[in-house]
Design a protein around this motif. Structure first.
Motif, short mmCIF file in Angstrom:
data_model
loop_
_atom_site.label_atom_id
_atom_site.label_comp_id
_atom_site.label_asym_id
_atom_site.label_seq_id
_atom_site.Cartn_x
_atom_site.Cartn_y
_atom_site.Cartn_z
N UNK A 1 49.95 41.99 40.74
CA UNK A 1 48.55 42.33 40.51
C UNK A 1 47.67 41.76 41.61
N UNK A 2 47.98 40.52 42.03
CA UNK A 2 47.21 39.91 43.10
C UNK A 2 47.34 40.72 44.39
N UNK A 3 48.56 41.18 44.69
CA UNK A 3 48.79 41.95 45.90
C UNK A 3 48.08 43.30 45.83
N UNK A 4 48.09 43.92 44.63
CA UNK A 4 47.40 45.20 44.45
C UNK A 4 45.91 45.04 44.73
N UNK A 5 45.31 43.99 44.17
CA UNK A 5 43.87 43.79 44.36
C UNK A 5 43.54 43.47 45.81
N UNK A 6 44.38 42.65 46.46
CA UNK A 6 44.13 42.30 47.86
C UNK A 6 44.20 43.54 48.76
N UNK A 7 45.20 44.37 48.56
CA UNK A 7 45.38 45.52 49.43
C UNK A 7 44.35 46.62 49.11
N UNK A 8 43.92 46.69 47.86
CA UNK A 8 42.86 47.63 47.54
C UNK A 8 41.55 47.22 48.20
N UNK A 9 41.27 45.92 48.20
CA UNK A 9 40.09 45.43 48.90
C UNK A 9 40.14 45.76 50.38
N UNK A 10 41.32 45.58 50.99
CA UNK A 10 41.47 45.90 52.41
C UNK A 10 41.27 47.39 52.65
N UNK A 11 41.82 48.22 51.76
CA UNK A 11 41.68 49.67 51.89
C UNK A 11 40.23 50.09 51.79
N UNK A 12 39.46 49.39 50.95
CA UNK A 12 38.05 49.72 50.74
C UNK A 12 37.13 49.00 51.71
N UNK B 1 35.75 40.26 37.69
CA UNK B 1 36.35 39.28 36.79
C UNK B 1 37.82 39.05 37.13
N UNK B 2 38.55 40.15 37.42
CA UNK B 2 39.96 40.03 37.79
C UNK B 2 40.13 39.30 39.12
N UNK B 3 39.22 39.56 40.08
CA UNK B 3 39.27 38.84 41.36
C UNK B 3 39.14 37.34 41.14
N UNK B 4 38.17 36.98 40.31
CA UNK B 4 37.94 35.56 40.05
C UNK B 4 39.14 34.93 39.33
N UNK B 5 39.72 35.67 38.39
CA UNK B 5 40.86 35.15 37.65
C UNK B 5 42.09 34.98 38.53
N UNK B 6 42.24 35.92 39.50
CA UNK B 6 43.38 35.85 40.42
C UNK B 6 43.13 34.93 41.60
#
Length: 501
Positions: free
Chosen positions: A435-446, A466-471
């Motif tokens: 999940x952490x990797x998904x969020x990081x790469x989605x941020x990079x894509x965006x 909220x998920x960013x903060x939790x991760x």
């Protein structure tokens, strides 16, 4: 002397202009026609001014003033022109659209012709209003086929302009301020940002909205034809000028003309445009007789007119006349929130035009659209979605249907980058790590735009944060602020150290 009778009984909409002397013969005609519409009688000396001032649906001219018919054809091309001619009057020199009636006037016949002309004019006005209403509703009507109620609630639609970005909402706020006026506006914006669409929107809610909207791209007309295209010409003015022509300003008389790429106007054309704006007159090429026109002028440019003025390439006085109400259109890359709604709108429009059911847009296609740089702005996006409507199979547009996917021109995502690839090790991985990797790469894509990244994952922005903060993922958006605090602390500490020593 001008006689205007406006107290009739069963008048409908429209107006009738009669040119002639107030004689015992013509006054009964005026009284009879007054029951149909607002009827104005003017002497021949005031006829040209009246033709320019009044939006007449019917123009009645007596035989001795028949030369005014040519002026009426130019100034009021949509009007019905009637000549009252005696039995021995000359029949030559009349165009096919002129209605000839006997003199002395046959009042019942004249009433019948005017009634038909007024009904036709009223039908044109209704059609114009319906077209404006259709253009206003076109955005919402089409989007309703593909947007959810929640998405529609976030969208702002103004005369076909669809947006949910703060940058374009500021533009719409400006447009609402000039509703009901004919303010001269200058629309700045890169090529493809929708300057003509904005000009259409201004006209649709302007004082002259019942008149025609005429658009001309000055950059697309050769220098030696520009003045003839805009102001018309007389027969024999130049080789090939075999007949009189009114020009685009005459076509737009009583309505609006949009002068796109006005920064390309030649020095001579700039002088002529300034005369139109200051005096309300045009002079056809080859003629020495100016003609009055009432036209709402809107112009557009992708050039820096301030710089052109400083360089002496654009008249300062003309610039001030055009720039009464400036409107700056942001490029599409500066309003990423609008990319997906506009893509859906264009996809629906293209699909319906092809007789196809509008498809959905897959998440991978949305990610590609929102990561692309869009140098061609809204026009490029429209073309891409028209192609996607053709290539799409199975009711869903995927990344492979977009030419952008093949070009790998994704702005913040370099070609060959694996930003959207999630690799699971042979030994497995914990869910929170993936999940952490998904969020990081989605941020990079965006491009580290949290709003865009949340949309790519189909999440609300608050849930995404909220998920960013939790991760424990820090967004780049917050780094400049944190660095600024550290820098201020160091500067303050250094200053205190210097002062104490």
């Amino acid at each position: 002397m001008t006689v205007s009778l406006e107290n009739g009984g069963s008048r409908g909409g429209g107006s009738i202009l009669i040119v002639g002397a107030a004689t015992e013969e013509i006054l009964p005609v005026v009284q009879a026609l007054e029951s149909l519409a607002v009827t104005t009688l003017v002497p021949p000396a005031e006829a040209l001014a009246a033709l320019s001032r009044l939006d007449a649906d019917v123009v009645v001219v007596e035989e001795q003033d028949r030369e005014l018919l040519a002026e009426a054809a130019v100034l009021r091309p949509a009007s019905v022109r009637i000549l009252l001619r005696s039995a021995d009057g000359a029949a030559d020199g009349l165009d096919a659209e002129t209605v000839v009636l006997p003199r002395p006037p046959d009042v019942p016949a004249l009433q019948a012709v005017c009634a038909v002309a007024l009904r036709a004019a009223n039908a044109r006005r209704v059609a114009c209003d319906l077209e404006s209403e259709n253009q206003r509703l076109r955005g919402v009507g089409l989007e309703a086929a593909s947007f959810s109620p929640e998405e529609l609630g976030e969208l702002d639609c103004y005369e076909g302009i669809l947006t949910q970005s703060s940058a374009m909402r500021r533009v719409l706020a400006l447009l609402r301020k000039i509703e009901g006026t004919d303010t001269t506006a200058l629309i700045h914006g890169e090529t493809g940002t929708g300057k003509e669409l904005v000009a259409h929107a201004i006209h649709a809610r302007s004082k002259s909205r019942r008149g025609r909207f005429v658009a001309v791209n000055l950059g697309a007309i050769s220098d030696h034809l520009r003045e003839s295209e805009l102001f018309g010409h007389v027969r024999g003015a130049f080789t090939g000028a075999t007949e009189n022509r009114g020009g685009l300003f005459v076509e737009a008389n009583g309505g609006c003309i949009f002068l796109d790429e006005v920064g390309d106007a030649s020095p001579g054309l700039q002088v002529a445009l300034l005369r139109v704006l200051e005096e309300g007159t045009i002079t056809p090429v080859g003629s020495d007789r100016p003609r009055r026109v009432e036209v709402h002028v809107i112009s557009g440019t992708n050039r820096n007119l301030d710089e052109l003025v400083r360089q002496g390439l654009f008249r300062r006085d003309l610039y001030y006349r055009l720039n009464v109400f400036p409107i700056e259109l942001p490029p599409l890359r500066h309003r990423p929130e609008d990319i997906f709604p506009l893509a859906k709108q264009f996809l629906v429009q293209a699909s319906l035009a092809m007789g196809k059911k509008p498809p959905d847009i897959a998440r991978d296609a949305r990610a590609v659209l929102e990561a692309y740089h869009w140098e061609g702005n809204v026009r490029e996006l429209r073309n891409v979605m028209e192609r996607a409507a053709i290539l799409c199979k199975g009711g869903v547009v995927v990344a492979a249907d977009l030419p952008l996917a093949a070009d790998h021109d994704l702005g913040s995502v370099p070609a060959g980058d694996s930003a959207s690839t999630i690799v699971i090790p042979p030994g497995g991985a914990k869910l929170n790590q993936l999940e952490r990797e998904i969020f990081q790469k989605t941020l990079a894509l965006a491009g580290h735009n949290q709003s865009r990244a949340a949309r790519i994952l189909g999440l609300r922005e608050s849930t995404f944060r909220f998920r960013l903060q939790k991760l424990g993922i820090a967004s780049r958006r917050s780094l400049p602020f944190r660095l600024g605090r550290v820098a201020m602390f160091l500067i303050t500490a250094l200053a205190e150290l210097v002062l104490s020593s």
